[in-house]
Design an enzyme around this catalytic site. Structure first.
Site, PDB file in Angstrom:
ATOM      1  CG  HIS A  43      60.506 -24.072 -61.025  1.00  0.00           C
ATOM      2  ND1 HIS A  43      61.150 -25.002 -61.793  1.00  0.00           N
ATOM      3  CD2 HIS A  43      60.127 -24.721 -59.898  1.00  0.00           C
ATOM      4  CE1 HIS A  43      61.169 -26.161 -61.177  1.00  0.00           C
ATOM      5  NE2 HIS A  43      60.549 -26.018 -60.011  1.00  0.00           N
ATOM      6  CG  ASP A  44      62.327 -23.553 -65.161  1.00  0.00           C
ATOM      7  OD1 ASP A  44      63.037 -22.727 -65.760  1.00  0.00           O
ATOM      8  OD2 ASP A  44      62.590 -23.983 -64.015  1.00  0.00           O
ATOM      9  N   GLY A 102      56.471 -27.615 -61.894  1.00  0.00           N
ATOM     10  CA  GLY A 102      57.548 -27.046 -62.689  1.00  0.00           C
ATOM     11  C   GLY A 102      57.692 -27.691 -64.055  1.00  0.00           C
TER      12      GLY A 102
END
Length: 262
Positions: free
Chosen positions: A121-122, A139
């Site tokens: 994520h991200d 992440g």
């Protein structure tokens, strides 16, 4: 119309461009958009709020757009954004972002992503990168343009990798890797200036020489990071062709909250 194999399951709300190809037993969710010329192989799952651009080739058994592996995630409609002309090989897993950071995960254009790569994520990844087999990105990782990430390497959360950097095979990267630097090892250690990639992109001999000089200033003179930045700034007037490279390095070092690979 898009070419969809009879065994594929495509939600009627998904948006597929006319020239998209969807392979057998692939599942496409309702919030997915796929651009013209993109081909999705068999047995893939593309879900979440995922937007995929044009002319990508996605091989079999990929999972794209699944919920982030973050305990804070509470079902928010975060995104996975994939650009154009990327090659994504078998068994890759790319997750959506989180509201605690960017709200999206992004892969740019013209990237070559080999099998078993995880993009958490991200993460934000630029253009023209080569990410070899089984690379694992935690992440919030940021990767620039035209990098080479060696197979079986792991990148710690929040780490940044600058343009034209090179990560050797099976490296553990837990600090930022500046532009134009080669690193390898567990933990990672700087090895040399990366010149082959820039050379292939047409960097002149004078410009390549400045890359080596920047490396020596940061890694061979025993300077603190602030001291190295001062010497790099003084280098700007010596080779006008390299001002943009020096500015890139200075900007990267100024944002190195985790410190840099040494």
């Amino acid at each position: 119309m898009a070419s969809v194999h009879p065994t594929a399951v495509v939600d009627p709300l998904a948006k597929l461009a006319d020239s998209v190809e969807i392979g057998s037993y692939t599942v496409i969710g309702p919030h997915v958009e796929i651009g013209a010329g993109t081909r999705v192989g068999p047995h893939c799952v593309i879900e979440g709020h995922t937007r995929i651009g044009q002319d990508n080739q996605i091989f079999q058994f990929c999972s794209l757009g699944a919920a982030p592996q973050d305990k804070k995630y509470a079902g928010e409609p975060t995104q996975l954004l994939i650009g154009n002309r990327n090659t994504i090989r078998e068994f890759c897993t790319f997750n959506t972002g989180t509201v605690q950071d960017k709200n999206f995960t992004r892969l740019g254009n013209d990237n070559w992503v080999m099998a078993y790569v995880h993009i958490a994520h991200d993460c934000v990844i630029g253009d023209h990168n080569v990410i070899a087999n089984a690379v694992q990105l935690a992440g919030h990782v940021e990767i620039g343009n035209r990098t080479l990430i060696g197979g079986l390497s792991g990148v710690h959360q929040f780490v940044r990798i600058g343009d034209f950097a090179m990560v050797g095979f099976s490296t553990r990267l837990s600090q930022d890797l500046p532009p134009f630097v080669m690193a390898a090892g567990n933990p990672a250690e700087a090895q040399n200036a990366h010149q082959e990639g820039p050379r292939r992109q047409g960097f002149s001999p004078a410009r390549l020489a400045v890359l080596k000089q920047m490396y020596r200033i940061i890694y061979r003179k025993g300077l603190t990071l602030d001291g190295a930045r001062a010497e790099l700034d003084a280098l700007r007037g010596q080779e006008p062709e390299s001002v943009a490279d020096i500015d890139m390095m200075l900007s990267f070092l100024a944002g190195a909250a985790r410190g840099i690979v040494r």
